[in-house]
Design an enzyme around this catalytic site. Structure first.
Site, PDB file in Angstrom:
ATOM      1  N   LYS A  14       0.831  -1.218   0.000  1.00 48.96           N
ATOM      2  CA  LYS A  14       0.000   0.000   0.000  1.00 48.96           C
ATOM      3  C   LYS A  14       0.864   1.267   0.000  1.00 48.96           C
ATOM      4  CE  LYS A  14      -2.310  -0.751   3.841  1.00 48.96           C
ATOM      5  NZ  LYS A  14      -1.721  -1.980   4.374  1.00 48.96           N
ATOM      6  N   ARG A  87      -9.333   0.466   9.274  1.00 47.58           N
ATOM      7  CA  ARG A  87      -8.785  -0.865   9.531  1.00 47.58           C
ATOM      8  C   ARG A  87      -9.749  -1.707  10.356  1.00 47.58           C
ATOM      9  NH1 ARG A  87      -2.847   0.179   9.312  1.00 47.58           N
ATOM     10  NH2 ARG A  87      -1.672  -1.647   9.933  1.00 47.58           N
ATOM     11  N   ARG A 126      12.258  -6.154   5.315  1.00 55.33           N
ATOM     12  CA  ARG A 126      12.193  -4.709   5.079  1.00 55.33           C
ATOM     13  C   ARG A 126      13.136  -3.966   6.038  1.00 55.33           C
ATOM     14  NH1 ARG A 126       6.267  -2.148   4.674  1.00 55.33           N
ATOM     15  NH2 ARG A 126       6.125  -2.533   6.902  1.00 55.33           N
ATOM     16  N   ARG A 159      12.111  -1.890  11.592  1.00 52.93           N
ATOM     17  CA  ARG A 159      11.074  -1.407  12.511  1.00 52.93           C
ATOM     18  C   ARG A 159      10.747  -2.542  13.477  1.00 52.93           C
ATOM     19  NH1 ARG A 159       6.449   0.682   8.552  1.00 52.93           N
ATOM     20  NH2 ARG A 159       5.232  -0.521  10.012  1.00 52.93           N
ATOM     21  N   ARG A 170       0.549  -9.278  13.458  1.00 48.83           N
ATOM     22  CA  ARG A 170      -0.149  -8.232  12.690  1.00 48.83           C
ATOM     23  C   ARG A 170      -1.045  -8.853  11.618  1.00 48.83           C
ATOM     24  NH1 ARG A 170       4.354  -4.245  10.709  1.00 48.83           N
ATOM     25  NH2 ARG A 170       2.636  -2.925  10.059  1.00 48.83           N
TER      26      ARG A 170
HETATM   27  P1  AMP Z   1       1.160   0.448   9.383  1.00 48.19           P
HETATM   28  O1  AMP Z   1       2.420   1.204   9.110  1.00 48.19           O
HETATM   29  O2  AMP Z   1      -0.020   0.942   8.611  1.00 48.19           O
HETATM   30  O3  AMP Z   1       1.312  -1.034   9.271  1.00 48.19           O
HETATM   31  O4  AMP Z   1       0.779   0.753  10.927  1.00 48.19           O
HETATM   32  C1  AMP Z   1       1.677   0.469  11.981  1.00 48.19           C
HETATM   33  C2  AMP Z   1       0.897   0.294  13.269  1.00 48.19           C
HETATM   34  O5  AMP Z   1       0.178   1.508  13.577  1.00 48.19           O
HETATM   35  C3  AMP Z   1      -0.179  -0.805  13.246  1.00 48.19           C
HETATM   36  O6  AMP Z   1       0.355  -2.077  13.508  1.00 48.19           O
HETATM   37  C4  AMP Z   1      -1.116  -0.318  14.349  1.00 48.19           C
HETATM   38  O7  AMP Z   1      -0.592  -0.570  15.633  1.00 48.19           O
HETATM   39  C5  AMP Z   1      -1.090   1.202  14.147  1.00 48.19           C
HETATM   40  N1  AMP Z   1      -2.149   1.639  13.186  1.00 48.19           N
HETATM   41  C6  AMP Z   1      -1.968   2.173  11.947  1.00 48.19           C
HETATM   42  N2  AMP Z   1      -3.157   2.447  11.380  1.00 48.19           N
HETATM   43  C7  AMP Z   1      -4.113   2.083  12.260  1.00 48.19           C
HETATM   44  C8  AMP Z   1      -5.530   2.098  12.247  1.00 48.19           C
HETATM   45  N3  AMP Z   1      -6.229   2.551  11.180  1.00 48.19           N
HETATM   46  N4  AMP Z   1      -6.178   1.652  13.340  1.00 48.19           N
HETATM   47  C9  AMP Z   1      -5.519   1.190  14.425  1.00 48.19           C
HETATM   48  N5  AMP Z   1      -4.174   1.132  14.493  1.00 48.19           N
HETATM   49  C10 AMP Z   1      -3.465   1.573  13.430  1.00 48.19           C
END
Ligand code: AMP
Length: 231
Positions: A14, A87, A126, A159, A170
């Site tokens: 994404k 999400r 990554r 990360r 996740r």
């Molecule tokens: P991402 O980089 O989008 O994978 O997000 C990293 C982390 O941020 C996720 O594993 C969640 O802990 C938190 N996060 C990001 N977007 C959301 C969302 N829409 N709702 C809840 N937690 C989020």
């Protein structure tokens, strides 16, 4: 004005695709993960609240994320692509309600469909630059000098939430809480599905074909449907 959601598991590409869409269509890239990481780095109240959830690979509570993203959307009048939000069903409904209050709605939700094994490999390999945010992969997208950013020479890091155990958690969270959004948006007639197991360039072409069918190139709905059949 284009309002799109890119939906998909973490590691489905994404972020990479959003960056390309921003360049091609001049819209804002609203990544909930990036915004939360920025809040954490700044030590804000929101960042401190989100921290523990993020490190465990769990979702940050809906109310925090919804408020944060609706603010970002308000600040993007020329259109946007949402990355990582919504999400949960609660977030999707809150988004619909907020948009319809202003007489608006999403134009499309594009689902990047990728196998879990490919995701585990993409994410655990990554590496990213803590200075400029550039993203690499230990096999598929190597920096010129192993372990260092091409742009500023900063040592690359993994990360904490890209470690294999956290990635697996996740993915479970994704299947339980986010995957149901595919059916939610399908039932609203907004869903476009893209096979995203291939490389970024191939997926980019599939995405652009969909977006240009949304009205930017005056295509009729039937033409869009034909395009959708071969992505
Ligand atoms: P991402 O980089 O989008 O994978 O997000 C990293 C982390 O941020 C996720 O594993 C969640 O802990 C938190 N996060 C990001 N977007 C959301 C969302 N829409 N709702 C809840 N937690 C989020």
């Amino acid at each position: 004005m284009i309002r799109i959601v890119l939906l998909g598991a973490p590691g489905s590409g994404k972020g990479t695709q959003c960056k390309r869409l921003v360049t091609q269509y001049g819209i804002a890239h609203l990544s909930s993960g990036d915004i939360l990481r920025k809040e954490r780095a700044q030590g804000s109240q929101l960042g401190r609240k989100a921290q523990a959830y993020m490190d465990r690979g769990e979702l940050v509570p809906d109310d925090l994320v919804i408020e944060m993203m609706l603010q970002a959307i308000k600040a993007s009048p020329k259109g946007y692509v949402l990355d990582g939000f919504p999400r949960t069903l609660g977030q999707a409904i809150a988004l619909d309600n907020a948009l319809s209050k202003d007489g608006g709605r999403l134009d499309a939700v594009i689902y990047l469909d990728v196998n879990d094994t490919i995701i585990e490999d993409r994410m655990s390999g990554r590496r990213s630059c803590p200075t400029c945010g550039a993203v690499y992969h230990i096999r598929n997208l190597k920096p010129k000098k192993a372990g260092f950013c091409d742009h500023d020479g900063t040592p690359l890091v993994q990360r904490p939430d890209d470690e294999l155990e956290v990635v697996k958690r996740r993915l479970i969270t994704y299947h339980e809480q986010t995957r149901p959004l595919v059916d939610y948006y399908r039932s609203k007639g907004l869903l476009y599905e893209v096979d995203a197991n291939d490389g970024a360039d191939v997926v980019d072409v599939r995405l652009r074909r969909i977006i240009e069918g949304l009205g930017g190139s005056n295509k009729k709905a039937s033409t869009v449907a034909e395009d959708r059949s071969d992505v």
